[in-house]
Write a protein that holds these residues in place. Structure first.
Motif, PDB file in Angstrom:
ATOM      1  N   GLU A 182      21.995  19.762   2.589  1.00 47.35           N
ATOM      2  CA  GLU A 182      20.954  19.732   3.613  1.00 47.35           C
ATOM      3  C   GLU A 182      19.592  19.373   3.040  1.00 47.35           C
ATOM      4  O   GLU A 182      18.749  18.793   3.733  1.00 47.35           O
ATOM      5  CB  GLU A 182      20.873  21.081   4.319  1.00 47.35           C
ATOM      6  N   ASP A 221      19.061  11.648  14.861  1.00 46.23           N
ATOM      7  CA  ASP A 221      18.935  12.679  13.825  1.00 46.23           C
ATOM      8  C   ASP A 221      18.523  12.054  12.491  1.00 46.23           C
ATOM      9  O   ASP A 221      19.281  11.311  11.871  1.00 46.23           O
ATOM     10  CB  ASP A 221      20.273  13.404  13.667  1.00 46.23           C
ATOM     11  N   HIS A 223      17.799  13.488   9.509  1.00 39.92           N
ATOM     12  CA  HIS A 223      18.467  13.965   8.294  1.00 39.92           C
ATOM     13  C   HIS A 223      19.837  13.314   8.119  1.00 39.92           C
ATOM     14  O   HIS A 223      20.186  12.877   7.014  1.00 39.92           O
ATOM     15  CB  HIS A 223      18.629  15.485   8.318  1.00 39.92           C
ATOM     16  N   SER A 224      20.621  13.243   9.189  1.00 43.74           N
ATOM     17  CA  SER A 224      21.938  12.599   9.099  1.00 43.74           C
ATOM     18  C   SER A 224      21.800  11.138   8.707  1.00 43.74           C
ATOM     19  O   SER A 224      22.591  10.612   7.908  1.00 43.74           O
ATOM     20  CB  SER A 224      22.672  12.710  10.439  1.00 43.74           C
ATOM     21  N   TYR A 227      20.832  10.986   4.952  1.00 44.24           N
ATOM     22  CA  TYR A 227      21.977  11.332   4.105  1.00 44.24           C
ATOM     23  C   TYR A 227      22.973  10.179   4.052  1.00 44.24           C
ATOM     24  O   TYR A 227      23.436   9.787   2.967  1.00 44.24           O
ATOM     25  CB  TYR A 227      22.668  12.597   4.624  1.00 44.24           C
ATOM     26  N   ALA A 228      23.305   9.627   5.215  1.00 44.78           N
ATOM     27  CA  ALA A 228      24.267   8.518   5.249  1.00 44.78           C
ATOM     28  C   ALA A 228      23.742   7.310   4.494  1.00 44.78           C
ATOM     29  O   ALA A 228      24.493   6.629   3.788  1.00 44.78           O
ATOM     30  CB  ALA A 228      24.570   8.153   6.702  1.00 44.78           C
ATOM     31  N   SER A 268      33.383   8.010   2.661  1.00 42.12           N
ATOM     32  CA  SER A 268      33.341   9.054   3.678  1.00 42.12           C
ATOM     33  C   SER A 268      34.369  10.144   3.393  1.00 42.12           C
ATOM     34  O   SER A 268      34.096  11.336   3.559  1.00 42.12           O
ATOM     35  CB  SER A 268      33.571   8.450   5.065  1.00 42.12           C
ATOM     36  N   ASP A 279      28.345  17.425   7.564  1.00 46.73           N
ATOM     37  CA  ASP A 279      27.676  16.570   8.545  1.00 46.73           C
ATOM     38  C   ASP A 279      28.625  15.439   8.941  1.00 46.73           C
ATOM     39  O   ASP A 279      28.623  14.358   8.356  1.00 46.73           O
ATOM     40  CB  ASP A 279      26.381  16.008   7.963  1.00 46.73           C
ATOM     41  N   LYS A 281      28.691  13.574  11.508  1.00 48.38           N
ATOM     42  CA  LYS A 281      28.034  12.378  12.039  1.00 48.38           C
ATOM     43  C   LYS A 281      27.698  11.410  10.908  1.00 48.38           C
ATOM     44  O   LYS A 281      27.918  10.195  11.035  1.00 48.38           O
ATOM     45  CB  LYS A 281      26.767  12.766  12.799  1.00 48.38           C
ATOM     46  N   ALA A 282      27.161  11.951   9.828  1.00 49.73           N
ATOM     47  CA  ALA A 282      26.841  11.112   8.675  1.00 49.73           C
ATOM     48  C   ALA A 282      28.114  10.576   8.023  1.00 49.73           C
ATOM     49  O   ALA A 282      28.178   9.411   7.616  1.00 49.73           O
ATOM     50  CB  ALA A 282      26.020  11.903   7.654  1.00 49.73           C
ATOM     51  N   LEU A 299      23.761   6.373  15.556  1.00 50.59           N
ATOM     52  CA  LEU A 299      23.660   6.616  14.115  1.00 50.59           C
ATOM     53  C   LEU A 299      24.540   5.643  13.341  1.00 50.59           C
ATOM     54  O   LEU A 299      24.127   5.099  12.310  1.00 50.59           O
ATOM     55  CB  LEU A 299      24.055   8.055  13.782  1.00 50.59           C
TER      56      LEU A 299
END
Length: 372
Positions: A182, A221, A223-224, A227-228, A268, A279, A281-282, A299
């Motif tokens: 995070e 988002d 953050h996501s 991160y991705a 992934s 996460d 989503k990421a 996203l």
């Protein structure tokens, strides 16, 4: 009261640190364990995260242990470096009513006698060596010569170095894994450990920056997205066999896809199953950043686009795509898919570009509907 002092950088705190603390209280008879984190050393490499992050991770790990406290004597000290001698002297002077011992790991044995004021410290406290694996004869000899007390504790053989590199994270405390993910800690160290060179690392940071920009613009988002963007190429330099081993285990239907796109799938899967990233989503966006999908989320589109238009990219239509990305996410995604499809077709021919990109192209560019 009998107190065990436990010093270290805790960069980060991990499962074996917690196991040592529990053993010290439950088996060794210490009333309390006081954790004494070292100050951030300006001479240390960049892999040392901030004092605030290290303290936050310790607090998460020990929140249910009433017999543990954190003492900030070294964190708050202006003295650099902080010598163990000065720390122990501070405690025995401030708390003369307590009996203190000092916990060390077996990795400190070779240098222990060279520590400042070691002979004096031995008169003040017992040094307790916590052993997490069988000792070599040299270490056994040191322990015997110095008459040190040893404790064998239940160890998982994890280390802060391993955690920073992203190794054996299934052994790490889940709450610490979550915090690291995070807060995007140890990013570059983990990239390097997976074989990324400086050019690829720079690209990853550029993609993350573009992802953040687009996420803010389209209310996604952040953050996501970041991160991705950072980890979309984490398995880029894996061998073909290494990609396939992971893909066949978790997503065998993708094993027939061509080598240039395998890193999106293995990346992934690696993040979700090896690094325990929650996460989803990421994770999904990373898995789709090379070939897309029929059911792309905003996203997913952002990561796909950011990879194609990051600041270092230089090809004939990239500036047009950058301008389009500011205005219309879907249309920019479609344009990026069409461009990628045409480039792949030119380089590899229709039979060698993989089914996933063809499906995406047919749905988004040719507007073909897929009926079940």
């Amino acid at each position: 009261m009998k107190i065990a002092l436990f010093g270290g950088s805790f960069n980060p705190f991990h499962t074996d640190h917690l196991n040592i603390i529990k053993h010290a209280h439950n088996q060794s008879g210490y009333d309390e364990v006081w954790i004494v984190p070292t100050n951030q050393n300006p001479l240390k490499p960049d892999n040392m995260c901030s004092n605030a992050h290290r303290l936050a991770m310790i607090e998460l790990a020990i929140k249910d242990l009433k017999y543990v406290k954190i003492d900030l004597v070294e964190i708050n000290s202006d003295q650099k470096p902080n010598y163990t001698f000065d720390t122990i002297e501070y405690f025995i002077n401030k708390y003369p009513e307590y009996n203190f011992d000092f916990i060390i790991g077996s990795d400190n044995l070779e240098t222990l006698e060279s520590w400042k004021g070691f002979e004096q410290m031995k008169e003040w406290v017992n040094f307790i060596v916590f052993i997490r694996e069988s000792l070599n004869p040299k270490f056994k000899s040191i322990i015997g010569n110095l008459k040190l007390k040893c404790e064998n504790f239940l160890a998982v053989n994890l280390s802060s170095t391993k955690v920073r590199k992203g190794e054996d994270l299934n052994l790490q405390l889940p709450v610490i894994n979550k915090y690291i993910n995070e807060n995007l800690l140890y990013v570059q160290e983990r990239m390097i450990h997976q074989g990324l060179d400086q050019k690829r690392i720079s690209h990853s940071f550029n993609v993350a920056e573009k992802c953040v920009e687009l996420a803010k613009n389209f209310n996604v988002d952040v953050h996501s997205a970041e991160y991705a963007g950072l980890f979309h190429d984490i398995t880029k330099f894996w061998s073909h066999d290494k990609h396939l081993n992971l893909i066949k285990k978790y997503a065998p239907r993708l094993a027939s896809e061509p080598m240039p796109v395998l890193h999106s799938f293995s990346g992934s899967l690696f993040l979700q199953n090896m690094w325990n990233v929650k996460d989803l989503k990421a994770i999904q966006a990373i898995g789709r950043h090379t070939v897309g999908a029929v059911d792309m989320t905003p996203l997913d589109m952002i990561v796909f686009i950011a990879d194609k238009i990051s600041v270092e990219r230089d090809y004939p239509m990239v500036d047009d795509l950058r301008e389009l990305a500011k205005k219309d996410l879907v249309e920019c995604f479609i344009a990026c898919v069409e461009n990628q499809y045409n480039v792949a077709l030119t380089k590899h021919s229709l039979n060698n570009i993989g089914q996933q990109l063809i499906i995406t192209y047919n749905h988004w560019v040719k507007k073909e509907q897929k009926w079940n």
